[in-house]
Write an enzyme that holds these catalytic residues in place. Structure first.
Site, PDB file in Angstrom:
ATOM      1  CG  ASP A 141     -38.949  44.569  43.982  1.00  0.00           C
ATOM      2  OD1 ASP A 141     -39.580  45.563  44.384  1.00  0.00           O
ATOM      3  OD2 ASP A 141     -39.102  44.078  42.855  1.00  0.00           O
ATOM      4  CG  ASN A 155     -41.285  48.328  47.240  1.00  0.00           C
ATOM      5  OD1 ASN A 155     -41.490  47.420  46.437  1.00  0.00           O
ATOM      6  ND2 ASN A 155     -42.112  49.350  47.364  1.00  0.00           N
ATOM      7  CE  LYS A 156     -39.349  50.451  41.157  1.00  0.00           C
ATOM      8  NZ  LYS A 156     -38.214  50.151  40.255  1.00  0.00           N
ATOM      9  NE  ARG A 163     -43.818  46.918  37.039  1.00  0.00           N
ATOM     10  CZ  ARG A 163     -44.771  46.812  37.946  1.00  0.00           C
ATOM     11  NH1 ARG A 163     -45.972  46.331  37.618  1.00  0.00           N
ATOM     12  NH2 ARG A 163     -44.583  47.178  39.181  1.00  0.00           N
ATOM     13  N   GLY A 164     -42.235  43.788  38.294  1.00  0.00           N
ATOM     14  CA  GLY A 164     -42.804  43.400  39.589  1.00  0.00           C
ATOM     15  C   GLY A 164     -42.196  42.063  39.976  1.00  0.00           C
ATOM     16  CB  ALA A 165     -40.669  40.932  43.153  1.00  0.00           C
TER      17      ALA A 165
HETATM   18  O1  MRU Z   1     -39.117  48.034  38.860  1.00  0.00           O
HETATM   19  P1  MRU Z   1     -40.396  47.293  39.081  1.00  0.00           P
HETATM   20  O2  MRU Z   1     -41.575  47.955  38.460  1.00  0.00           O
HETATM   21  O3  MRU Z   1     -40.263  45.834  38.709  1.00  0.00           O
HETATM   22  O4  MRU Z   1     -40.604  47.364  40.663  1.00  0.00           O
HETATM   23  C1  MRU Z   1     -41.739  46.811  41.250  1.00  0.00           C
HETATM   24  C2  MRU Z   1     -41.843  47.121  42.681  1.00  0.00           C
HETATM   25  O5  MRU Z   1     -41.011  47.785  43.249  1.00  0.00           O
HETATM   26  C3  MRU Z   1     -42.976  46.508  43.443  1.00  0.00           C
HETATM   27  O6  MRU Z   1     -43.332  47.319  44.521  1.00  0.00           O
HETATM   28  C4  MRU Z   1     -42.493  45.151  43.945  1.00  0.00           C
HETATM   29  O7  MRU Z   1     -42.210  44.285  42.894  1.00  0.00           O
HETATM   30  C5  MRU Z   1     -43.352  44.503  44.931  1.00  0.00           C
HETATM   31  S1  MRU Z   1     -45.023  44.234  44.433  1.00  0.00           S
HETATM   32  C6  MRU Z   1     -45.146  42.715  43.780  1.00  0.00           C
END
Ligand code: MRU
Length: 360
Positions: A243, A253-254, A53-55
């Site tokens: 993201d 973002n989250k 996970r993570g963009a």
């Molecule tokens: O749902 P996720 O865990 O994939 O979300 C990740 C985030 O929100 C991060 O803050 C985001 O990808 C940016 S950091 C590379």
């Protein structure tokens, strides 16, 4: 970055067995398990279930997923790309990586496509590492200025972060946490407030673990704590990832990021967003209206998984058996609340004119 003192990446290709390997992030921090991903279906599941996970990592994982698909059937490029793009809707890196792959691979003879896809994925992974390290260096200069402005004392800079924007969200280094890793290496004293980040608890499960592994002082806080800390002068800056960022500087973002930005503005605390240029969607101008927000299973809100007193991994229900839940995964922080964007190409204002200069 380090796991028990040994360097790891979040994804890699094992050429001996011709397999893609990932760290299964759904098991962290209690179990460190490497998982082999052997097919398109495996990779689509891993992205959907958030094993990766993570963009930026989602983009790279999809590129490896496309390779796994094409080594089975190199003729059909469209179906695997459509399957991979559909796994998660918000992070733009996924579609960005797939569109770049399509452009490259459609021009190759069918017999060369699988190899071409593997080379593309490997290159994307290397590029991500270099990009994230550069984000760290750019942001570290900024932290150093803040620290110098405060008299460069041994009092730690107090940073609040949300979710996991560390190396686990990328291939290595991370985005927001890359800045922190670089600042630590430069000798800037730091302490990180880590939002737990309900419902998937990326802060509690991943960020605290990552920071601990690198020896960075941190404290886990419940999601609603940040405003209180800011009112009491216990936060010097907020530092988060993104993201998807619009051409006008809105940042997706989250879920919960927006509330931190509002509290930061109310308390005159800088709010920085660290991101690779690949997470800028130059087509979009109004983040609140245009960015698709992923809605995930209500179970993620209604239940929680962890270790019981005997060290056995269990899932428990948190709410009444008939409770309903909404699970909005991301929110949008308008550009007006963002102090600056930290990219691999420099620190820029969250404004259209500055962002336009980054357009490839
Ligand atoms: O749902 P996720 O865990 O994939 O979300 C990740 C985030 O929100 C991060 O803050 C985001 O990808 C940016 S950091 C590379």
């Amino acid at each position: 970055m380090l796991v028990n003192g040994r360097p790891y990446r979040s994804i890699w290709f094992d050429s001996d067995v011709q397999e893609v390997q990932i760290i299964d992030q759904t098991l962290l921090p209690h179990h460190f398990e490497i998982r082999s991903v052997q097919s398109l279906a495996d990779m689509a599941e891993a992205i959907r279930a958030m094993r990766v996970r993570g963009a930026p990592l989602i983009g790279v994982s999809a590129a490896f997923g496309l390779y796994l698909a094409l080594r089975e059937n190199p003729v059909d490029l469209d179906t695997p790309i459509a399957i991979l793009i559909a796994t998660r809707p918000t992070a733009v890196n996924l579609a960005w990586a797939m569109n770049a792959a399509r452009l490259l691979l459609s021009g190759l003879p069918v017999a060369e496509r699988a190899q071409g896809a593997l080379q593309f994925a490997l290159q994307l992974a290397e590029q991500d590492v270099a990009t994230c390290e550069a984000i760290g260096t750019q942001g570290c200069n900024l932290l150093e200025q803040l620290w110098q402005a405060r008299g460069a004392t041994s009092e730690p800079l107090q940073i609040l972060t949300h979710c996991n924007a560390g190396w686990l969200a990328t291939v290595d280094w991370g985005t927001a946490l890359s800045v922190i890793y670089k600042a630590q290496a430069r000798g800037i004293p730091l302490h990180v407030w880590v939002d737990e980040t309900r419902p998937r608890n990326q802060g509690a499960f991943l960020t605290t673990w990552e920071l601990q592994q690198q020896g960075i002082d941190n404290t886990l806080i419940a999601d609603n704590t940040g405003g209180h800390l800011m009112q009491h002068g216990l936060v010097d800056l907020c530092l988060v990832g993104s993201d998807r960022t619009t051409a006008s500087g809105d940042v997706c973002n989250k879920i919960g990021t927006y509330l931190k930005a509002l509290a930061a503005r109310d308390n005159n605390i800088p709010f920085y967003v660290a991101l690779p240029v690949s997470t800028i969607d130059f087509e979009l101008h109004d983040g609140v209206r245009e960015i698709p927000i992923e809605q995930r299973d209500a179970d993620e809100v209604l239940r929680m998984t962890g270790l019981d007193a005997d060290g056995v991994r269990r899932t428990i229900s948190l709410s009444h058996i008939d409770a309903r839940a909404g699970n909005y995964s991301f929110d949008v922080t308008p550009a007006r609340l963002v102090t600056a964007l930290i990219t691999e190409q420099g620190v820029i204002p969250a404004e259209a004119a500055a962002i336009a200069t980054l357009k490839p």
